[in-house]
Design a protein around this motif. Structure first.
Motif, PDB file in Angstrom:
ATOM      1  N   ASP A 113      62.423  44.201  29.710  1.00 28.67           N
ATOM      2  CA  ASP A 113      62.899  45.332  28.913  1.00 28.67           C
ATOM      3  C   ASP A 113      63.047  44.939  27.445  1.00 28.67           C
ATOM      4  OD1 ASP A 113      63.054  46.843  31.232  1.00 28.67           O
ATOM      5  OD2 ASP A 113      65.112  46.214  31.642  1.00 28.67           O
ATOM      6  N   ILE A 114      63.576  43.739  27.197  1.00 24.32           N
ATOM      7  CA  ILE A 114      63.712  43.257  25.820  1.00 24.32           C
ATOM      8  C   ILE A 114      62.354  43.136  25.149  1.00 24.32           C
ATOM      9  CG2 ILE A 114      64.464  41.313  24.408  1.00 24.32           C
ATOM     10  CD1 ILE A 114      66.781  42.858  25.480  1.00 24.32           C
ATOM     11  N   ARG A 115      61.375  42.613  25.871  1.00 26.43           N
ATOM     12  CA  ARG A 115      60.029  42.462  25.302  1.00 26.43           C
ATOM     13  C   ARG A 115      59.413  43.819  24.973  1.00 26.43           C
ATOM     14  NH1 ARG A 115      57.091  40.621  29.593  1.00 26.43           N
ATOM     15  NH2 ARG A 115      57.562  38.414  29.208  1.00 26.43           N
ATOM     16  N   ALA A 116      59.570  44.775  25.874  1.00 29.54           N
ATOM     17  CA  ALA A 116      58.977  46.094  25.642  1.00 29.54           C
ATOM     18  C   ALA A 116      59.601  46.799  24.446  1.00 29.54           C
ATOM     19  CB  ALA A 116      59.132  46.958  26.899  1.00 29.54           C
ATOM     20  N   ARG A 117      60.887  46.556  24.197  1.00 23.75           N
ATOM     21  CA  ARG A 117      61.569  47.261  23.115  1.00 23.75           C
ATOM     22  C   ARG A 117      61.369  46.606  21.756  1.00 23.75           C
ATOM     23  NH1 ARG A 117      67.558  48.160  25.899  1.00 23.75           N
ATOM     24  NH2 ARG A 117      66.867  49.388  27.701  1.00 23.75           N
ATOM     25  N   TYR A 118      61.404  45.271  21.724  1.00 25.90           N
ATOM     26  CA  TYR A 118      61.548  44.586  20.431  1.00 25.90           C
ATOM     27  C   TYR A 118      60.434  43.585  20.124  1.00 25.90           C
ATOM     28  CZ  TYR A 118      66.216  46.329  21.486  1.00 25.90           C
ATOM     29  OH  TYR A 118      67.272  47.122  21.832  1.00 25.90           O
ATOM     30  N   LYS A 126      66.897  36.907  41.577  1.00 22.01           N
ATOM     31  CA  LYS A 126      65.951  37.476  42.534  1.00 22.01           C
ATOM     32  C   LYS A 126      65.854  38.980  42.356  1.00 22.01           C
ATOM     33  CE  LYS A 126      65.049  33.566  44.562  1.00 22.01           C
ATOM     34  NZ  LYS A 126      63.710  32.940  44.434  1.00 22.01           N
ATOM     35  N   GLY A 127      64.639  39.427  42.140  1.00 19.74           N
ATOM     36  CA  GLY A 127      64.373  40.850  42.048  1.00 19.74           C
ATOM     37  C   GLY A 127      63.304  41.242  43.036  1.00 19.74           C
ATOM     38  N   TYR A 128      62.584  42.294  42.755  1.00 15.87           N
ATOM     39  CA  TYR A 128      61.544  42.776  43.649  1.00 15.87           C
ATOM     40  C   TYR A 128      60.303  41.911  43.493  1.00 15.87           C
ATOM     41  CZ  TYR A 128      58.539  46.069  46.127  1.00 15.87           C
ATOM     42  OH  TYR A 128      57.676  46.659  47.035  1.00 15.87           O
ATOM     43  N   GLU A 129      60.013  41.095  44.491  1.00 19.19           N
ATOM     44  CA  GLU A 129      58.824  40.256  44.611  1.00 19.19           C
ATOM     45  C   GLU A 129      58.786  39.091  43.626  1.00 19.19           C
ATOM     46  OE1 GLU A 129      55.431  42.757  44.293  1.00 19.19           O
ATOM     47  OE2 GLU A 129      55.603  43.543  46.339  1.00 19.19           O
ATOM     48  N   LYS A 130      59.777  38.937  42.745  1.00 22.46           N
ATOM     49  CA  LYS A 130      59.775  37.797  41.828  1.00 22.46           C
ATOM     50  C   LYS A 130      61.166  37.607  41.239  1.00 22.46           C
ATOM     51  CE  LYS A 130      58.361  40.241  37.594  1.00 22.46           C
ATOM     52  NZ  LYS A 130      57.414  40.255  36.473  1.00 22.46           N
ATOM     53  N   SER A 131      61.320  36.540  40.459  1.00 24.67           N
ATOM     54  CA  SER A 131      62.588  36.251  39.799  1.00 24.67           C
ATOM     55  C   SER A 131      62.526  36.755  38.365  1.00 24.67           C
ATOM     56  CB  SER A 131      62.875  34.745  39.821  1.00 24.67           C
ATOM     57  OG  SER A 131      63.004  34.290  41.150  1.00 24.67           O
ATOM     58  N   TYR A 132      63.673  37.075  37.833  1.00 24.18           N
ATOM     59  CA  TYR A 132      63.765  37.672  36.505  1.00 24.18           C
ATOM     60  C   TYR A 132      64.757  36.895  35.645  1.00 24.18           C
ATOM     61  CZ  TYR A 132      61.351  41.785  38.360  1.00 24.18           C
ATOM     62  OH  TYR A 132      60.432  42.625  38.922  1.00 24.18           O
ATOM     63  N   LEU A 133      64.517  36.945  34.332  1.00 24.83           N
ATOM     64  CA  LEU A 133      65.486  36.477  33.362  1.00 24.83           C
ATOM     65  C   LEU A 133      66.329  37.687  32.960  1.00 24.83           C
ATOM     66  CD1 LEU A 133      66.646  34.350  31.400  1.00 24.83           C
ATOM     67  CD2 LEU A 133      64.866  35.002  29.779  1.00 24.83           C
ATOM     68  N   VAL A 134      67.634  37.622  33.216  1.00 23.50           N
ATOM     69  CA  VAL A 134      68.520  38.759  33.047  1.00 23.50           C
ATOM     70  C   VAL A 134      69.356  38.553  31.782  1.00 23.50           C
ATOM     71  CG1 VAL A 134      70.382  40.105  34.082  1.00 23.50           C
ATOM     72  CG2 VAL A 134      68.593  39.135  35.518  1.00 23.50           C
ATOM     73  N   VAL A 135      69.545  39.640  31.044  1.00 25.22           N
ATOM     74  CA  VAL A 135      70.333  39.641  29.806  1.00 25.22           C
ATOM     75  C   VAL A 135      71.407  40.712  29.943  1.00 25.22           C
ATOM     76  CG1 VAL A 135      70.293  39.979  27.310  1.00 25.22           C
ATOM     77  CG2 VAL A 135      68.353  38.892  28.448  1.00 25.22           C
ATOM     78  N   LYS A 136      72.634  40.361  29.550  1.00 28.18           N
ATOM     79  CA  LYS A 136      73.745  41.316  29.599  1.00 28.18           C
ATOM     80  C   LYS A 136      74.450  41.321  28.253  1.00 28.18           C
ATOM     81  CE  LYS A 136      77.795  42.733  32.269  1.00 28.18           C
ATOM     82  NZ  LYS A 136      78.684  42.410  33.416  1.00 28.18           N
ATOM     83  N   THR A 158      65.011  46.642  39.744  1.00 26.23           N
ATOM     84  CA  THR A 158      63.616  46.192  39.760  1.00 26.23           C
ATOM     85  C   THR A 158      62.860  46.784  40.946  1.00 26.23           C
ATOM     86  OG1 THR A 158      64.341  44.184  40.925  1.00 26.23           O
ATOM     87  CG2 THR A 158      64.115  44.076  38.529  1.00 26.23           C
ATOM     88  N   ALA A 159      63.552  46.974  42.064  1.00 25.21           N
ATOM     89  CA  ALA A 159      62.905  47.609  43.221  1.00 25.21           C
ATOM     90  C   ALA A 159      62.543  49.058  42.899  1.00 25.21           C
ATOM     91  CB  ALA A 159      63.823  47.540  44.437  1.00 25.21           C
ATOM     92  N   CYS A 160      63.435  49.760  42.239  1.00 23.20           N
ATOM     93  CA  CYS A 160      63.133  51.143  41.843  1.00 23.20           C
ATOM     94  C   CYS A 160      61.962  51.199  40.864  1.00 23.20           C
ATOM     95  CB  CYS A 160      64.372  51.785  41.225  1.00 23.20           C
ATOM     96  SG  CYS A 160      65.719  52.107  42.385  1.00 23.20           S
ATOM     97  N   GLN A 161      61.938  50.279  39.914  1.00 17.84           N
ATOM     98  CA  GLN A 161      60.818  50.248  38.974  1.00 17.84           C
ATOM     99  C   GLN A 161      59.499  49.976  39.679  1.00 17.84           C
ATOM    100  OE1 GLN A 161      61.982  47.288  36.104  1.00 17.84           O
ATOM    101  NE2 GLN A 161      63.579  48.576  35.182  1.00 17.84           N
ATOM    102  N   ALA A 162      59.506  49.025  40.622  1.00 12.41           N
ATOM    103  CA  ALA A 162      58.274  48.716  41.364  1.00 12.41           C
ATOM    104  C   ALA A 162      57.846  49.896  42.229  1.00 12.41           C
ATOM    105  CB  ALA A 162      58.493  47.473  42.216  1.00 12.41           C
TER     106      ALA A 162
END
Length: 501
Positions: A184-189, A222-232, A257-261
């Protein structure tokens, strides 16, 4: 690629800086490209001026995207900096090593290794960053200021400020919107004005935000089918609170991430179904019935899968919606508790008791009574004073005086009206002349009336031998006018006016 990037850099310098003009370069450029480090002892003012000029040029070119490293848009390679500014006929700048050292001392440039020490985050994701971001140093000269990468801090801080402002200005539906993935950060900025940021740049910016305002990061979630770097992001951008990624947050990321997939899969299945439907129609038009039936069979299979995906998506989104609602309810309950505690603290104060309230009300009533007594006393005193001052005055006498004033005003009004109807003195001679002319005009009219009734004669009219009544009247009028021109006494003029009247 390097030659092309350098050509763009030189074109920008020639456009923005007069010293770098390709048509007529300024004499100062020779001083800037020379080894002016010796001026530090001989001419401190000239040395600081050259350092400041190169500092502004380096920061500006990096912010515009013309000065960058291979893997970073917000970092420069000190070992190739002089080569980047090389000009035909002048060679390379010889004192850029001292410029880099000065900028590093002022905090404008920070070596990547020192940045890791100052802005290091938690050990859970620092190892991943160390392995993916930090490049190996290139061998260079013996000057320590020319080794490795240097992060341009003004550019990094400007990008970090823009990210924070953009995030907190977005309409947030719930506090869970502060939890995002690195995608999400990459897509925005990723695109920031003229800068095309890399993943390494975004990681450095996020690490700076973690150090400066309490942003939290966690990798291998752990997210849908892969691991993610999470930012809060923190609840507020004041820097007073520290964000923390909990197991609850990780579960929400998994659901998100499951909903997005599932949304991606639904869109893909919908496109396939539409394509198969068009293909079946084409085969049917071409009389290829078997292939049309095959396409329709595949379309049915995709529709069944689409229905299952939509059911799963609905379940996941409902679950996510309930989690967000529960989280909002929890915040509301916490706000209620805080308000109740504050109210209980105010009520439990020693200054707010039943006795203190009764005492305050009694004091207020006493003050109101005292104020009313003061007003009554003032009103009574005023009435008595007025009565004493007018004790010797008769009302009937005042009425007569008022009537006399009204009568006098009426008389003055009548005199004013009569004065307005009088003829001004300068108009009196004109009126007198008009009065004198009226008998002449009347007599002329009387003589003209029988002449109109007499039949016209056929004999020719005599020119000068005979005299008409009109001519006699004109002669008489001329005599009158001649007499008016002669000076006469006021008494005679007054008698004449009476005669005409």
């Amino acid at each position: 690629m390097a030659v092309k990037r350098n050509s763009k850099l030189h074109a920008y310098l020639a456009e923005q800086y007069a010293e770098f003009s390709s048509d007529s370069p300024q004499p100062r450029l020779s001083s800037l490209f020379s080894d002016f480090s010796k001026l530090a002892m001989l001419n401190k003012y000239g040395y600081d001026a050259n350092i400041g000029y190169w500092r502004s040029v380096i920061l500006d070119c990096n912010r515009q995207g013309y000065l960058r490293s291979t893997d970073h848009a917000i970092a420069i390679e000190a070992c190739s900096l002089s080569e980047t500014f090389q000009r035909p006929g002048m060679g390379r700048p010889l004192a850029l090593g001292h410029v880099v050292s000065s900028m590093e001392a002022d905090g404008d440039l920070v070596a990547l290794s020192n940045f890791d020490k100052v802005h290091a985050g938690s050990a859970s994701w620092l190892s991943w960053i160390m392995g993916s971001v930090i490049p190996q140093r290139r061998p260079g000269s013996s000057d320590p200021a020319t080794h490795g990468l240097y992060i341009v801090m003004p550019t990094l801080k400007e990008i970090a400020k823009r990210i924070v402002q953009d995030h907190y200005q977005r309409p947030l539906k719930s506090a869970l919107d502060h939890l995002v993935t690195f995608e999400d950060i990459r897509a925005r900025y990723q695109k920031c004005d003229s800068l095309e940021l890399t993943d390494n740049d975004l990681i450095l910016v996020l690490r700076y935000l973690h150090y400066s305002m309490g942003l939290a990061m966690a990798d291998d979630v752990k997210g849908y089918e892969k691991s993610y770097l999470v930012v809060k992001f923190p609840e507020s951008n004041t820097g007073s609170t520290q964000a923390e990624i909990t197991q609850h947050d990780k579960a929400i990321i998994s659901i998100k991430t499951a909903c997005q997939a599932l949304n991606v899969q639904v869109d893909d299945l919908q496109r396939k179904i539409e394509t198969l439907e068009r293909t079946a129609k084409d085969f049917y038009v071409k009389k290829q019935k078997s292939r049309a039936l095959y396409c329709l069979k595949r379309k049915k299979q995709y529709e069944e899968i689409l229905e299952r995906r939509l059911t799963s998506l609905e379940t996941m989104e409902t679950m996510l919606m309930k989690i967000e609602a529960s989280h909002n309810d929890l915040q509301i309950v916490e706000a209620f508790n805080i308000g109740a505690d504050a109210l209980r603290g105010v009520i439990g104060s020693s200054e707010l008791t039943l006795e203190s309230v009764d005492e305050a009300m009694v004091k207020m009533q006493d003050a109101l009574d005292a104020q009313k007594e003061v007003e009554n006393a003032i009103a009574t005193g005023t009435e008595e004073t007025n009565a004493m001052q007018l004790s010797g005055v008769d009302d009937a006498e005042l009425e007569k005086e008022l009537a006399a004033l009204e009568h006098l005003e009426v008389e003055e009004s009548k005199e004013k009206d009569l004065h307005n109807h009088k003829v001004p003195k300068e108009q009196e001679p004109k009126e007198q002349e008009k009065v004198r002319q009226e008998p002449l005009e009347n007599s002329q009219k009387k003589e003209k009336v029988p002449a109109a009734k007499t039949p016209a004669s056929k004999a020719p009219v005599q020119n000068e031998a005979s005299t008409s009544p009109t001519d006699s009247e004109l002669a008489r009028l001329g005599q009158v006018l001649a007499s008016l021109d002669k000076p006469r006494s006021p008494t005679k003029e007054k008698q004449m006016s009476y005669e005409y009247a």
